[in-house]
Design a protein around this motif. Structure first.
Motif, PDB file in Angstrom:
ATOM      1  N   ALA A  84       0.828  -1.208   0.000  1.00  0.00           N
ATOM      2  CA  ALA A  84       0.000   0.000   0.000  1.00  0.00           C
ATOM      3  C   ALA A  84       0.864   1.261   0.000  1.00  0.00           C
ATOM      4  CB  ALA A  84      -0.937   0.010   1.202  1.00  0.00           C
ATOM      5  N   GLU A  85       2.091   1.136   0.511  1.00  0.00           N
ATOM      6  CA  GLU A  85       2.991   2.291   0.559  1.00  0.00           C
ATOM      7  C   GLU A  85       3.424   2.728  -0.835  1.00  0.00           C
ATOM      8  OE1 GLU A  85       6.151   1.008   3.111  1.00  0.00           O
ATOM      9  OE2 GLU A  85       4.765   0.671   4.793  1.00  0.00           O
ATOM     10  N   GLU A  86       3.297   1.831  -1.805  1.00  0.00           N
ATOM     11  CA  GLU A  86       3.696   2.166  -3.173  1.00  0.00           C
ATOM     12  C   GLU A  86       2.541   2.765  -3.974  1.00  0.00           C
ATOM     13  OE1 GLU A  86       5.211  -1.504  -4.730  1.00  0.00           O
ATOM     14  OE2 GLU A  86       6.413  -1.818  -2.926  1.00  0.00           O
ATOM     15  N   VAL A  87       1.375   2.851  -3.341  1.00  0.00           N
ATOM     16  CA  VAL A  87       0.173   3.349  -4.012  1.00  0.00           C
ATOM     17  C   VAL A  87      -0.087   4.773  -3.550  1.00  0.00           C
ATOM     18  CG1 VAL A  87      -2.320   2.963  -4.265  1.00  0.00           C
ATOM     19  CG2 VAL A  87      -0.768   1.008  -4.114  1.00  0.00           C
ATOM     20  N   GLU A  88      -0.536   5.608  -4.487  1.00  0.00           N
ATOM     21  CA  GLU A  88      -0.891   6.980  -4.121  1.00  0.00           C
ATOM     22  C   GLU A  88      -1.984   6.960  -3.051  1.00  0.00           C
ATOM     23  OE1 GLU A  88       0.275  10.045  -5.215  1.00  0.00           O
ATOM     24  OE2 GLU A  88       1.863   8.843  -6.123  1.00  0.00           O
ATOM     25  N   PRO A  89      -1.892   7.855  -2.050  1.00  0.00           N
ATOM     26  CA  PRO A  89      -2.938   7.887  -1.017  1.00  0.00           C
ATOM     27  C   PRO A  89      -4.326   8.040  -1.641  1.00  0.00           C
ATOM     28  CG  PRO A  89      -1.105   9.310  -0.402  1.00  0.00           C
ATOM     29  CD  PRO A  89      -0.852   8.855  -1.814  1.00  0.00           C
ATOM     30  N   GLY A  90      -5.261   7.265  -1.136  1.00  0.00           N
ATOM     31  CA  GLY A  90      -6.620   7.300  -1.670  1.00  0.00           C
ATOM     32  C   GLY A  90      -7.392   6.086  -1.216  1.00  0.00           C
ATOM     33  N   LEU A  91      -8.429   5.769  -1.956  1.00  0.00           N
ATOM     34  CA  LEU A  91      -9.302   4.667  -1.572  1.00  0.00           C
ATOM     35  C   LEU A  91      -8.614   3.308  -1.645  1.00  0.00           C
ATOM     36  CD1 LEU A  91     -12.642   5.818  -3.234  1.00  0.00           C
ATOM     37  CD2 LEU A  91     -12.151   5.662  -0.781  1.00  0.00           C
ATOM     38  N   VAL A  92      -7.778   3.103  -2.637  1.00  0.00           N
ATOM     39  CA  VAL A  92      -7.111   1.798  -2.769  1.00  0.00           C
ATOM     40  C   VAL A  92      -6.261   1.503  -1.536  1.00  0.00           C
ATOM     41  CG1 VAL A  92      -5.393   0.469  -4.074  1.00  0.00           C
ATOM     42  CG2 VAL A  92      -7.200   1.696  -5.284  1.00  0.00           C
ATOM     43  N   VAL A  93      -5.576   2.518  -1.017  1.00  0.00           N
ATOM     44  CA  VAL A  93      -4.779   2.329   0.194  1.00  0.00           C
ATOM     45  C   VAL A  93      -5.684   1.893   1.347  1.00  0.00           C
ATOM     46  CG1 VAL A  93      -3.382   3.487   1.944  1.00  0.00           C
ATOM     47  CG2 VAL A  93      -2.934   3.892  -0.480  1.00  0.00           C
ATOM     48  N   GLN A  94      -6.842   2.535   1.478  1.00  0.00           N
ATOM     49  CA  GLN A  94      -7.772   2.161   2.546  1.00  0.00           C
ATOM     50  C   GLN A  94      -8.310   0.742   2.346  1.00  0.00           C
ATOM     51  OE1 GLN A  94     -10.095   6.019   2.378  1.00  0.00           O
ATOM     52  NE2 GLN A  94      -9.985   5.702   4.574  1.00  0.00           N
ATOM     53  N   TRP A  95      -8.628   0.393   1.109  1.00  0.00           N
ATOM     54  CA  TRP A  95      -9.126  -0.959   0.839  1.00  0.00           C
ATOM     55  C   TRP A  95      -8.055  -2.006   1.135  1.00  0.00           C
ATOM     56  CZ3 TRP A  95     -11.344   1.167  -4.332  1.00  0.00           C
ATOM     57  CH2 TRP A  95     -12.561   1.829  -4.070  1.00  0.00           C
ATOM     58  N   VAL A  96      -6.793  -1.694   0.803  1.00  0.00           N
ATOM     59  CA  VAL A  96      -5.697  -2.620   1.112  1.00  0.00           C
ATOM     60  C   VAL A  96      -5.531  -2.751   2.629  1.00  0.00           C
ATOM     61  CG1 VAL A  96      -3.191  -2.996   0.929  1.00  0.00           C
ATOM     62  CG2 VAL A  96      -4.516  -2.345  -1.101  1.00  0.00           C
ATOM     63  N   ASN A  97      -5.757  -1.658   3.364  1.00  0.00           N
ATOM     64  CA  ASN A  97      -5.747  -1.753   4.831  1.00  0.00           C
ATOM     65  C   ASN A  97      -6.812  -2.748   5.299  1.00  0.00           C
ATOM     66  OD1 ASN A  97      -3.659   0.042   5.263  1.00  0.00           O
ATOM     67  ND2 ASN A  97      -4.996   1.799   5.544  1.00  0.00           N
ATOM     68  N   GLY A  98      -7.965  -2.714   4.643  1.00  0.00           N
ATOM     69  CA  GLY A  98      -9.016  -3.680   4.960  1.00  0.00           C
ATOM     70  C   GLY A  98      -8.566  -5.099   4.678  1.00  0.00           C
ATOM     71  N   LEU A  99      -7.848  -5.282   3.573  1.00  0.00           N
ATOM     72  CA  LEU A  99      -7.332  -6.618   3.239  1.00  0.00           C
ATOM     73  C   LEU A  99      -6.305  -7.078   4.271  1.00  0.00           C
ATOM     74  CD1 LEU A  99      -6.928  -6.414  -0.646  1.00  0.00           C
ATOM     75  CD2 LEU A  99      -8.854  -7.296   0.691  1.00  0.00           C
ATOM     76  N   ASP A 100      -5.552  -6.134   4.827  1.00  0.00           N
ATOM     77  CA  ASP A 100      -4.604  -6.469   5.886  1.00  0.00           C
ATOM     78  C   ASP A 100      -5.363  -7.017   7.107  1.00  0.00           C
ATOM     79  OD1 ASP A 100      -2.282  -6.698   7.373  1.00  0.00           O
ATOM     80  OD2 ASP A 100      -2.225  -4.570   7.915  1.00  0.00           O
ATOM     81  N   SER A 101      -6.478  -6.362   7.464  1.00  0.00           N
ATOM     82  CA  SER A 101      -7.309  -6.864   8.573  1.00  0.00           C
ATOM     83  C   SER A 101      -7.882  -8.235   8.240  1.00  0.00           C
ATOM     84  CB  SER A 101      -8.448  -5.889   8.886  1.00  0.00           C
ATOM     85  OG  SER A 101      -7.963  -4.754   9.548  1.00  0.00           O
ATOM     86  N   LEU A 102      -8.265  -8.411   6.982  1.00  0.00           N
ATOM     87  CA  LEU A 102      -8.804  -9.697   6.549  1.00  0.00           C
ATOM     88  C   LEU A 102      -7.744 -10.786   6.683  1.00  0.00           C
ATOM     89  CD1 LEU A 102     -11.337 -11.010   5.316  1.00  0.00           C
ATOM     90  CD2 LEU A 102     -10.444 -10.417   3.054  1.00  0.00           C
ATOM     91  N   GLN A 103      -6.523 -10.479   6.274  1.00  0.00           N
ATOM     92  CA  GLN A 103      -5.431 -11.446   6.381  1.00  0.00           C
ATOM     93  C   GLN A 103      -5.153 -11.777   7.852  1.00  0.00           C
ATOM     94  OE1 GLN A 103      -1.777 -11.927   3.732  1.00  0.00           O
ATOM     95  NE2 GLN A 103      -1.032 -10.477   5.260  1.00  0.00           N
ATOM     96  N   THR A 104      -5.155 -10.762   8.713  1.00  0.00           N
ATOM     97  CA  THR A 104      -4.959 -10.974  10.148  1.00  0.00           C
ATOM     98  C   THR A 104      -6.056 -11.882  10.699  1.00  0.00           C
ATOM     99  OG1 THR A 104      -3.889  -8.815  10.386  1.00  0.00           O
ATOM    100  CG2 THR A 104      -4.795  -9.803  12.386  1.00  0.00           C
ATOM    101  N   ALA A 105      -7.295 -11.617  10.299  1.00  0.00           N
ATOM    102  CA  ALA A 105      -8.435 -12.411  10.776  1.00  0.00           C
ATOM    103  C   ALA A 105      -8.350 -13.854  10.306  1.00  0.00           C
ATOM    104  CB  ALA A 105      -9.742 -11.781  10.302  1.00  0.00           C
ATOM    105  N   MET A 106      -7.851 -14.064   9.093  1.00  0.00           N
ATOM    106  CA  MET A 106      -7.713 -15.426   8.574  1.00  0.00           C
ATOM    107  C   MET A 106      -6.685 -16.209   9.405  1.00  0.00           C
ATOM    108  SD  MET A 106      -9.832 -15.809   6.067  1.00  0.00           S
ATOM    109  CE  MET A 106      -9.243 -17.396   5.505  1.00  0.00           C
ATOM    110  N   LYS A 107      -5.637 -15.521   9.868  1.00  0.00           N
ATOM    111  CA  LYS A 107      -4.577 -16.185  10.622  1.00  0.00           C
ATOM    112  C   LYS A 107      -4.956 -16.395  12.073  1.00  0.00           C
ATOM    113  CE  LYS A 107      -0.736 -14.471   7.869  1.00  0.00           C
ATOM    114  NZ  LYS A 107       0.383 -13.532   7.811  1.00  0.00           N
ATOM    115  N   ASP A 108      -5.702 -15.446  12.633  1.00  0.00           N
ATOM    116  CA  ASP A 108      -6.010 -15.499  14.066  1.00  0.00           C
ATOM    117  C   ASP A 108      -7.433 -15.011  14.296  1.00  0.00           C
ATOM    118  OD1 ASP A 108      -5.825 -15.746  16.792  1.00  0.00           O
ATOM    119  OD2 ASP A 108      -4.759 -13.852  17.066  1.00  0.00           O
ATOM    120  N   PRO A 109      -8.419 -15.867  14.021  1.00  0.00           N
ATOM    121  CA  PRO A 109      -9.813 -15.426  14.089  1.00  0.00           C
ATOM    122  C   PRO A 109     -10.375 -15.379  15.510  1.00  0.00           C
ATOM    123  CG  PRO A 109      -9.724 -17.702  13.411  1.00  0.00           C
ATOM    124  CD  PRO A 109      -8.308 -17.240  13.571  1.00  0.00           C
ATOM    125  N   GLU A 110      -9.679 -14.679  16.384  1.00  0.00           N
ATOM    126  CA  GLU A 110     -10.165 -14.518  17.757  1.00  0.00           C
ATOM    127  C   GLU A 110     -10.781 -13.133  17.897  1.00  0.00           C
ATOM    128  OE1 GLU A 110     -10.309 -16.923  20.020  1.00  0.00           O
ATOM    129  OE2 GLU A 110      -9.512 -18.183  18.420  1.00  0.00           O
TER     130      GLU A 110
END
Length: 193
Positions: free
Chosen positions: A160-186
């Motif tokens: 996300a750091e390589e992407v211009e600030p905007g919606l895509v960066v925020q959506w990738v942040n969401g994907l980061d949470s999704l990845q975290t949840a997949m690894k540790d769904p507590e």
């Protein structure tokens, strides 16, 4: 252990987070505020992952899973009633990140994981689409990346750091949470500091 339908993510659970935001002295530059927002986002992503897991295990059929995700989305994306503009802006940022999580889960339930490209290519294509102001296409690419995350593909959130600030960066942040949840769904406790 599975949840009963309608109990994956209750309006009360989201309201607890909103109450916490409302009570805190928020500072976007402060680590405590950032952690609170991440916890709020991760907690929702965990609930989404539990719906998808129950779908994959046959606890929920496709219609039930989609209904659960839609109910969650309506609760989480509703306009919060804050007087504080900063609080509204910060919650809006979390909500924007979670849009991609909800749609990726729905896409995964309906069609499974995307097969055309790795996550990085989807994120790059999303950034290109956003640069062209084609936000629907940008979101679609991020959603495809999200289906791969749900399927177990790893991605480096620093892309996300390589992407211009905007919606895509925020959506990738969401994907980061999704990845975290997949690894540790507590469940993230609302009172975690």
């Amino acid at each position: 252990m599975s949840n009963q339908p309608g109990e994956y993510y209750t309006p009360e659970r989201w309201q607890n987070w909103l109450d916490r935001i409302d009570e805190e002295d928020l500072d976007p530059e402060d680590d405590d505020t950032a952690q609170l927002l991440w916890n709020m986002q991760d907690d929702t992503a965990i609930a989404v992952v539990k719906v998808v897991s129950d779908f994959e295990e046959g606890v929920l059929d496709e219609d039930e899973a989609l209904s659960e995700i839609e109910d969650m989305r309506e609760v989480v994306l509703a306009e919060p009633e804050f007087d504080d503009e900063e609080a509204l802006m910060l919650v809006d940022s979390v909500q924007t990140s979670l849009v991609c999580v909800f749609y990726a889960a729905e896409e995964f339930v309906v069609g499974g994981p995307a097969e055309d490209a790795p996550i990085g290519e989807y994120v790059g294509a999303a950034a290109d689409a956003e640069a062209e102001e084609d936000l629907d296409t940008a979101l679609s690419y991020c959603v495809q990346a999200g289906t791969l995350v749900i399927d177990g593909a790893e991605f480096d959130p620093s892309m996300a750091e390589e992407v211009e600030p905007g919606l895509v960066v925020q959506w990738v942040n969401g994907l980061d949470s999704l990845q975290t949840a997949m690894k540790d769904p507590e469940v993230v406790e609302e009172d975690d500091e």
